[in-house]
Design a protein around this motif. Structure first.
Motif, PDB file in Angstrom:
ATOM      1  N   GLY A   1       0.805  -1.214   0.000  1.00  0.00           N
ATOM      2  CA  GLY A   1       0.000   0.000   0.000  1.00  0.00           C
ATOM      3  C   GLY A   1       0.835   1.260   0.000  1.00  0.00           C
ATOM      4  N   ASN A   2       0.130   2.405  -0.009  1.00  0.00           N
ATOM      5  CA  ASN A   2       0.766   3.709  -0.014  1.00  0.00           C
ATOM      6  C   ASN A   2       0.634   4.362   1.351  1.00  0.00           C
ATOM      7  N   TYR A   3       1.708   4.937   1.831  1.00  0.00           N
ATOM      8  CA  TYR A   3       1.705   5.563   3.151  1.00  0.00           C
ATOM      9  C   TYR A   3       2.867   6.544   3.208  1.00  0.00           C
ATOM     10  N   GLY A   4       2.841   7.401   4.217  1.00  0.00           N
ATOM     11  CA  GLY A   4       3.904   8.386   4.372  1.00  0.00           C
ATOM     12  C   GLY A   4       4.203   8.623   5.828  1.00  0.00           C
ATOM     13  N   ALA A   5       5.090   9.579   6.093  1.00  0.00           N
ATOM     14  CA  ALA A   5       5.468   9.873   7.471  1.00  0.00           C
ATOM     15  C   ALA A   5       4.276  10.338   8.300  1.00  0.00           C
ATOM     16  N   TYR A   6       3.289  10.976   7.645  1.00  0.00           N
ATOM     17  CA  TYR A   6       2.094  11.409   8.357  1.00  0.00           C
ATOM     18  C   TYR A   6       1.312  10.238   8.947  1.00  0.00           C
ATOM     19  N   SER A   7       1.602   9.027   8.480  1.00  0.00           N
ATOM     20  CA  SER A   7       0.911   7.835   8.985  1.00  0.00           C
ATOM     21  C   SER A   7       1.223   7.583  10.459  1.00  0.00           C
ATOM     22  N   ILE A   8       2.396   8.021  10.918  1.00  0.00           N
ATOM     23  CA  ILE A   8       2.839   7.856  12.309  1.00  0.00           C
ATOM     24  C   ILE A   8       2.504   6.437  12.785  1.00  0.00           C
ATOM     25  N   ALA A   9       3.008   5.452  12.046  1.00  0.00           N
ATOM     26  CA  ALA A   9       2.721   4.049  12.350  1.00  0.00           C
ATOM     27  C   ALA A   9       3.413   3.609  13.637  1.00  0.00           C
ATOM     28  N   ARG A  10       2.818   2.588  14.273  1.00  0.00           N
ATOM     29  CA  ARG A  10       3.399   2.012  15.486  1.00  0.00           C
ATOM     30  C   ARG A  10       3.363   0.489  15.375  1.00  0.00           C
ATOM     31  N   VAL A  11       4.481  -0.128  15.722  1.00  0.00           N
ATOM     32  CA  VAL A  11       4.613  -1.588  15.669  1.00  0.00           C
ATOM     33  C   VAL A  11       4.562  -2.128  17.093  1.00  0.00           C
ATOM     34  N   VAL A  12       3.788  -3.205  17.288  1.00  0.00           N
ATOM     35  CA  VAL A  12       3.645  -3.802  18.619  1.00  0.00           C
ATOM     36  C   VAL A  12       3.779  -5.314  18.511  1.00  0.00           C
ATOM     37  N   ALA A  13       4.224  -5.936  19.603  1.00  0.00           N
ATOM     38  CA  ALA A  13       4.282  -7.394  19.684  1.00  0.00           C
ATOM     39  C   ALA A  13       2.927  -7.909  20.134  1.00  0.00           C
ATOM     40  N   LEU A  14       2.392  -8.899  19.421  1.00  0.00           N
ATOM     41  CA  LEU A  14       1.101  -9.486  19.755  1.00  0.00           C
ATOM     42  C   LEU A  14       1.289 -10.731  20.607  1.00  0.00           C
ATOM     43  N   GLN A  15       0.201 -11.155  21.234  1.00  0.00           N
ATOM     44  CA  GLN A  15       0.267 -12.246  22.194  1.00  0.00           C
ATOM     45  C   GLN A  15       0.656 -13.571  21.547  1.00  0.00           C
ATOM     46  N   ASP A  16       0.363 -13.746  20.252  1.00  0.00           N
ATOM     47  CA  ASP A  16       0.661 -15.014  19.577  1.00  0.00           C
ATOM     48  C   ASP A  16       2.083 -15.076  19.026  1.00  0.00           C
ATOM     49  N   GLY A  17       2.900 -14.056  19.292  1.00  0.00           N
ATOM     50  CA  GLY A  17       4.277 -14.049  18.824  1.00  0.00           C
ATOM     51  C   GLY A  17       4.494 -13.295  17.524  1.00  0.00           C
ATOM     52  N   SER A  18       3.427 -12.890  16.856  1.00  0.00           N
ATOM     53  CA  SER A  18       3.562 -12.105  15.633  1.00  0.00           C
ATOM     54  C   SER A  18       3.668 -10.619  15.983  1.00  0.00           C
ATOM     55  N   LEU A  19       3.835  -9.785  14.966  1.00  0.00           N
ATOM     56  CA  LEU A  19       3.883  -8.338  15.154  1.00  0.00           C
ATOM     57  C   LEU A  19       2.684  -7.702  14.468  1.00  0.00           C
ATOM     58  N   GLY A  20       2.208  -6.613  15.025  1.00  0.00           N
ATOM     59  CA  GLY A  20       1.130  -5.852  14.417  1.00  0.00           C
ATOM     60  C   GLY A  20       1.597  -4.434  14.147  1.00  0.00           C
ATOM     61  N   MET A  21       1.110  -3.848  13.054  1.00  0.00           N
ATOM     62  CA  MET A  21       1.400  -2.449  12.735  1.00  0.00           C
ATOM     63  C   MET A  21       0.079  -1.724  12.525  1.00  0.00           C
ATOM     64  N   VAL A  22      -0.099  -0.615  13.204  1.00  0.00           N
ATOM     65  CA  VAL A  22      -1.298   0.196  13.051  1.00  0.00           C
ATOM     66  C   VAL A  22      -0.871   1.567  12.549  1.00  0.00           C
ATOM     67  N   TYR A  23      -1.609   2.113  11.559  1.00  0.00           N
ATOM     68  CA  TYR A  23      -1.188   3.366  10.958  1.00  0.00           C
ATOM     69  C   TYR A  23      -2.349   4.025  10.220  1.00  0.00           C
ATOM     70  N   ARG A  24      -2.136   5.286   9.840  1.00  0.00           N
ATOM     71  CA  ARG A  24      -3.104   6.067   9.082  1.00  0.00           C
ATOM     72  C   ARG A  24      -2.620   6.219   7.647  1.00  0.00           C
ATOM     73  N   ALA A  25      -3.535   6.206   6.683  1.00  0.00           N
ATOM     74  CA  ALA A  25      -3.195   6.424   5.278  1.00  0.00           C
ATOM     75  C   ALA A  25      -4.421   6.993   4.572  1.00  0.00           C
ATOM     76  N   GLY A  26      -4.212   7.488   3.344  1.00  0.00           N
ATOM     77  CA  GLY A  26      -5.334   8.037   2.592  1.00  0.00           C
ATOM     78  C   GLY A  26      -5.960   9.219   3.310  1.00  0.00           C
ATOM     79  N   ARG A  27      -7.294   9.279   3.311  1.00  0.00           N
ATOM     80  CA  ARG A  27      -8.031  10.353   3.974  1.00  0.00           C
ATOM     81  C   ARG A  27      -8.363   9.941   5.403  1.00  0.00           C
ATOM     82  N   SER A  28      -7.300   9.832   6.216  1.00  0.00           N
ATOM     83  CA  SER A  28      -7.417   9.456   7.630  1.00  0.00           C
ATOM     84  C   SER A  28      -8.053   8.080   7.812  1.00  0.00           C
ATOM     85  N   GLN A  29      -7.805   7.181   6.867  1.00  0.00           N
ATOM     86  CA  GLN A  29      -8.226   5.792   7.038  1.00  0.00           C
ATOM     87  C   GLN A  29      -7.210   5.076   7.915  1.00  0.00           C
TER      88      GLN A  29
END
Length: 333
Positions: free
Chosen positions: A131-159
């Motif tokens: 996908g498309n994203y930029g610095a304005y996305s201010i993404a954050r990466v976290v460790a999930l309980q099952d051992g995987s990683l999750g990333m949450v971020y903003r893109a597009g029109r505040s989606q």
């Protein structure tokens, strides 16, 4: 989306007696803005981005708790991408990694994610996120309980999007779950994933929102709101010792400044009482983040001037977590 259990009652907002008289210290001063912090247990250091007021440049700073002396990191970038932002520190497969973004500018959709071992920050490697994203996305990466990683971020029109990675390098196709800004995420002890964010009709009329996922981010519950109403900003979840989460956030007072608050939340989205940590008479606070450290519970936030010309990184040690979460009384929908 899947349906989550409905709770019979949620405590109404009633500010609790304030915690012990707070002591906090600004450690980064001057014009510009700081963003949310990440914490390295290995280095006993905070990592955070700092930019100028126009967000025309950004760097990542490291602050060792031992000496409180900020240091600008010489991180791997590319010839065209010298805007460095959005640090996250996560432990993955027994090693700490610093995730960060490089781009040409704050606004725009051309950016690259990188990660580097905290023990060797020069050994950076590209991270794949569709996908498309930029610095304005201010993404954050976290460790999930099952051992995987999750990333949450903003893109597009505040989606707002959530994506997972099994290997720490390749993140899967993002799932859009809401519209808003300043997303953050954490896992409950039972594996339920929570995302927090803010949205509203204008920047001065925001509400605090929460959603949960029981399948590691593939589908999400309907939106729930914090029990405190009014202009709410910068929600930040952190796991409690009892397996629930505390939510830290800023809320506007009658003087138009932002105080700091917190409340406990369960996987069923029931809330504990709301506690005021710092009133809007004491601070004008943004971007709060809490870390469990070897020295105790550390709260970081940005102490803003009233004209928003300065945003100074500030630290505050907490003696305890938020008041205990209630036992949820739930019925199946």
């Amino acid at each position: 989306m899947f349906a989550v259990t409905l709770v019979l009652a949620i405590r109404l907002f009633s500010p609790a007696v304030r915690a012990v008289e707070p002591e906090w210290q600004s450690v980064e001063q001057g014009q510009g803005q700081d963003f949310v912090t990440a914490f390295s247990h290995q280095q006993q250091s905070l990592f955070y981005g700092r930019s100028d007021l126009e967000v025309s440049f950004s760097i990542i700073r490291q602050l060792a708790l031992a000496n409180r002396q900020p240091e600008t990191l010489a991180l791997t970038t590319t010839a065209d991408y010298d805007f460095v932002s959005s640090p996250s520190v996560v432990e993955f497969e027994g090693q700490e990694f610093l995730y960060y973004m490089v781009s040409a500018r704050f606004w725009g959709t051309q950016a690259q994610w990188l990660r580097a071992p905290v023990a060797n920050l020069k050994a950076a490697e590209p991270v794949v996120l569709p996908g498309n994203y930029g610095a304005y996305s201010i993404a954050r990466v976290v460790a999930l309980q099952d051992g995987s990683l999750g990333m949450v971020y903003r893109a597009g029109r505040s989606q707002l999007f959530f994506s997972r990675s099994q290997d720490g390098i390749t993140f899967g196709e993002p799932v859009q779950f809401a519209v808003g800004t300043m997303p953050a995420s954490a896992s409950f002890a039972d594996g339920t994933v929570l995302v927090s964010y803010q949205n509203g009709p204008s920047i001065t009329e925001m509400g605090g929102r929460l959603q949960v996922s029981s399948d590691q981010g593939h589908s999400w519950s309907d939106m729930a709101s914090l029990p405190q109403q009014g202009d709410i900003h910068d929600l930040s979840p952190v796991k409690r010792l009892d397996g629930n989460l505390d939510i830290y956030y800023s809320a506007k007072g009658e003087n138009q400044r932002l105080g700091l608050y917190r409340t406990c939340v369960t996987p069923e989205l029931t809330f504990g009482s709301v506690e005021e940590l710092l009133s809007s008479e004491q601070v004008h606070a943004a971007k709060s983040t809490v870390h469990h450290t070897s020295q105790g519970l550390l709260l970081t936030f940005i102490q803003q001037t009233d004209d928003l010309q300065e945003g100074n990184l500030s630290l505050m040690w907490l003696e305890r977590e938020a008041p205990t979460c209630p036992e949820s009384v739930a019925v199946a929908e």
